[in-house]
Design a protein around this motif. Sequence first.
Motif, PDB file in Angstrom:
ATOM      1  N   UNK A 138       0.861  -1.184   0.000  1.00 49.04           N
ATOM      2  CA  UNK A 138       0.000   0.000   0.000  1.00 49.04           C
ATOM      3  C   UNK A 138       0.892   1.226   0.000  1.00 49.04           C
ATOM      4  N   UNK A 139       0.561   2.200  -0.855  1.00 50.78           N
ATOM      5  CA  UNK A 139       1.432   3.365  -0.963  1.00 50.78           C
ATOM      6  C   UNK A 139       0.614   4.579  -1.388  1.00 50.78           C
ATOM      7  N   UNK A 140       0.744   5.683  -0.638  1.00 46.62           N
ATOM      8  CA  UNK A 140       0.100   6.951  -0.966  1.00 46.62           C
ATOM      9  C   UNK A 140      -1.385   6.770  -1.274  1.00 46.62           C
ATOM     10  N   UNK A 141      -2.050   6.001  -0.408  1.00 49.28           N
ATOM     11  CA  UNK A 141      -3.484   5.836  -0.541  1.00 49.28           C
ATOM     12  C   UNK A 141      -3.928   4.759  -1.494  1.00 49.28           C
ATOM     13  N   UNK A 142      -3.007   4.103  -2.187  1.00 47.59           N
ATOM     14  CA  UNK A 142      -3.379   3.121  -3.199  1.00 47.59           C
ATOM     15  C   UNK A 142      -2.962   1.710  -2.834  1.00 47.59           C
ATOM     16  N   UNK A 143      -3.769   0.734  -3.236  1.00 45.30           N
ATOM     17  CA  UNK A 143      -3.541  -0.682  -2.972  1.00 45.30           C
ATOM     18  C   UNK A 143      -2.869  -1.343  -4.169  1.00 45.30           C
ATOM     19  N   UNK A 144      -1.890  -2.186  -3.910  1.00 48.35           N
ATOM     20  CA  UNK A 144      -1.157  -2.894  -4.961  1.00 48.35           C
ATOM     21  C   UNK A 144      -1.457  -4.385  -4.889  1.00 48.35           C
ATOM     22  N   UNK A 145      -1.324  -5.053  -6.016  1.00 47.99           N
ATOM     23  CA  UNK A 145      -1.761  -6.442  -6.158  1.00 47.99           C
ATOM     24  C   UNK A 145      -1.267  -7.380  -5.059  1.00 47.99           C
ATOM     25  N   UNK A 146      -0.012  -7.275  -4.569  1.00 51.07           N
ATOM     26  CA  UNK A 146       0.415  -8.189  -3.508  1.00 51.07           C
ATOM     27  C   UNK A 146      -0.428  -8.109  -2.239  1.00 51.07           C
ATOM     28  N   UNK A 179      -7.275  -0.550   5.030  1.00 53.27           N
ATOM     29  CA  UNK A 179      -6.778   0.408   4.040  1.00 53.27           C
ATOM     30  C   UNK A 179      -6.693  -0.215   2.656  1.00 53.27           C
ATOM     31  N   UNK A 180      -6.227  -1.460   2.564  1.00 51.48           N
ATOM     32  CA  UNK A 180      -6.040  -2.091   1.263  1.00 51.48           C
ATOM     33  C   UNK A 180      -7.355  -2.561   0.647  1.00 51.48           C
ATOM     34  N   UNK A 181      -8.439  -2.530   1.414  1.00 53.49           N
ATOM     35  CA  UNK A 181      -9.745  -2.961   0.910  1.00 53.49           C
ATOM     36  C   UNK A 181     -10.573  -1.803   0.395  1.00 53.49           C
ATOM     37  N   UNK A 182      -9.933  -0.653   0.169  1.00 49.55           N
ATOM     38  CA  UNK A 182     -10.663   0.545  -0.243  1.00 49.55           C
ATOM     39  C   UNK A 182      -9.935   1.261  -1.373  1.00 49.55           C
TER      40      UNK A 182
END
Length: 340
Positions: free
Chosen positions: A90-98, A126-129
């Motif tokens: 997760x980085x700068x508000x965004x979720x990544x595939x891993x 966080x990663x679910x949004x």
Amino acid sequence: MGGTQMHGPYAPFFEEDGVERCRGTDIDVRALVAGLPSGVKDGLRYREVPWSRFCGPYGTADEVPDHLDALRSDGEAADRGLRGLDSDLWHQGGTYAPAALAAPFLVRIAAGSARRRAEILWMLGATARRPHFGDGSRAGLLQTTSPGGMYDTHGYPAHWTVEAVRGVLAADASLLLPLLDDPVPEVRRASCYVLAAAATAPGISAALRDRLAVEDVPEVRASLVPAIAQRARDHHDPRSAAAWARTLWADPGRPAEIRVSAAVAWLALVDDPVPGALLEALADTVTGDVARVMDAVPWIRDVDAGGAGLSRCLVQMLGTDARDVLGIDAAPWPGGDPFA
């Protein structure tokens, strides 16, 4: 995050604006996670997952199993594991595939040990949004997914990742629901945030309402209300939930933080004109102490983590009418992407 330009390591797999081409293939993280055998998940056999197939913010995700190993340790090693996962998922508000690949293991690590439980739950929530970027508007506060396609900085469909994480939370709801009764208030608060983002699953809304009936910690009570509202918005009838929220904010016998949280939830559930009674209820209940409680609510914290979340949210929702609540000259609050 954002845009529809395909680039980076995923470029060979996708056509311009043609992500459906890879739906259901071994590059579709939703299909991969849904197909993980129960033995792999329950046995925490995360080294059997094809991490190298996907990228985190800074490149390949090959180090994620090492971070998960560290997270299951104690002390500084676990802290390093958390930091590493935060960088890779997760980085700068965004979720990544891993993040989707890690989600079923994070759920089980959190459920199985009280160590770092709250921090793991915050990461899952966080990663679910979608990236929120301070969006506290009526249309945006409870919005879990983006209406259109969004892509991470490597060109992978980030909405696929969010869908996959939400699917994990729904599939593993039986492991997460007991955490609503955890003795640590921060864990209960984080559990609200995580369960609210789950895809369709039975029992979640009822469990959130049951917890609200007995919860005595203000920050947790105030977090249960938007969790219930978000479940209704995503899966049920937002009008019914709005009617329920209205009974809460209109009742002077309710605790102030519940009335404020319910008023915000009502505003996010409908696009009706703002009634004068709601402004009066907020003016009667928004104090410095209540604002501090509300700024600990995950949805409000997403609007502004610096302690001005409630004020920023109310200004976005009410415009200049917010001056009747906040006692300020409520010009529109600067919004948009804070990283722009």
